[in-house]
Write an enzyme that holds these catalytic residues in place. Sequence first.
Site, PDB file in Angstrom:
ATOM      1  N   HIS A   8      53.721  30.644  95.182  1.00 45.76           N
ATOM      2  CA  HIS A   8      54.114  30.892  93.801  1.00 45.76           C
ATOM      3  C   HIS A   8      55.481  31.582  93.800  1.00 45.76           C
ATOM      4  CE1 HIS A   8      49.664  30.732  92.440  1.00 45.76           C
ATOM      5  NE2 HIS A   8      50.253  29.565  92.284  1.00 45.76           N
ATOM      6  N   GLY A  55      54.668  22.557  92.353  1.00 40.88           N
ATOM      7  CA  GLY A  55      53.254  22.655  91.996  1.00 40.88           C
ATOM      8  C   GLY A  55      52.946  22.223  90.575  1.00 40.88           C
ATOM      9  N   ASP A  60      50.787  20.228  94.038  1.00 43.70           N
ATOM     10  CA  ASP A  60      49.470  20.669  94.515  1.00 43.70           C
ATOM     11  C   ASP A  60      48.521  19.480  94.608  1.00 43.70           C
ATOM     12  OD1 ASP A  60      50.401  23.306  94.452  1.00 43.70           O
ATOM     13  OD2 ASP A  60      49.638  23.657  92.427  1.00 43.70           O
ATOM     14  N   ASP A  80      50.137  34.245  93.838  1.00 47.34           N
ATOM     15  CA  ASP A  80      50.442  35.460  93.091  1.00 47.34           C
ATOM     16  C   ASP A  80      49.262  35.726  92.161  1.00 47.34           C
ATOM     17  OD1 ASP A  80      51.352  37.506  91.508  1.00 47.34           O
ATOM     18  OD2 ASP A  80      53.046  36.394  90.661  1.00 47.34           O
ATOM     19  N   HIS A  87      49.474  25.807  85.855  1.00 45.46           N
ATOM     20  CA  HIS A  87      48.753  24.705  86.512  1.00 45.46           C
ATOM     21  C   HIS A  87      47.551  25.231  87.296  1.00 45.46           C
ATOM     22  CE1 HIS A  87      51.590  26.302  89.402  1.00 45.46           C
ATOM     23  NE2 HIS A  87      50.998  25.652  90.374  1.00 45.46           N
ATOM     24  N   ASP A  90      44.981  22.827  88.728  1.00 41.89           N
ATOM     25  CA  ASP A  90      45.406  22.122  89.941  1.00 41.89           C
ATOM     26  C   ASP A  90      45.201  22.998  91.173  1.00 41.89           C
ATOM     27  OD1 ASP A  90      46.212  20.066  88.278  1.00 41.89           O
ATOM     28  OD2 ASP A  90      48.309  20.701  88.252  1.00 41.89           O
ATOM     29  N   ARG A  96      39.307  24.019  96.078  1.00 41.80           N
ATOM     30  CA  ARG A  96      38.000  23.361  96.176  1.00 41.80           C
ATOM     31  C   ARG A  96      38.027  22.272  97.237  1.00 41.80           C
ATOM     32  NH1 ARG A  96      36.111  18.744  94.376  1.00 41.80           N
ATOM     33  NH2 ARG A  96      33.886  18.497  94.081  1.00 41.80           N
TER      34      ARG A  96
END
Length: 135
Positions: A8, A55, A60, A80, A87, A90, A96
């Site tokens: 980030h 991202g 991502d 962060d 997002h 995402d 996951r």
Amino acid sequence: MKIALIAHDKKKVDIVQFVEAYQPIFKDHELFATGTTGLRIQEATGLSVHRFQSGPLGGDQEIGAMIAKNEMDMVIFFRDPLTAQPHEPDIAALIRLCDVYSIPLATNMGTAEVLVRGLDRGDFHWRTLIHKQER
């Protein structure tokens, strides 16, 4: 191994310094990163980095697609936790997928250091075995 590097905005300096510190290890692997993070790592280290979109623009998700196809071996994602991300869905999906496909994931410098030192020792040989099983 194929390693994704993501950070980030407020963590970009940290990830660049991290890759610089472990450049002798990273140089032996294939590196992937989201847009600006990849550019900053390339400029600071001279390492070759395959760059995806940023991202928020789908980077991502591009890395997530590689994970789903078993084409990514490790993800280092300096997040962060104190700043809302537009997002966030995402990001949650990427994390996951790492869990679903047993991809080592570090979301902070402490865990990233453990993974990179393990990488240097050869602790991730099991990823090579998984790739051989696919053939």
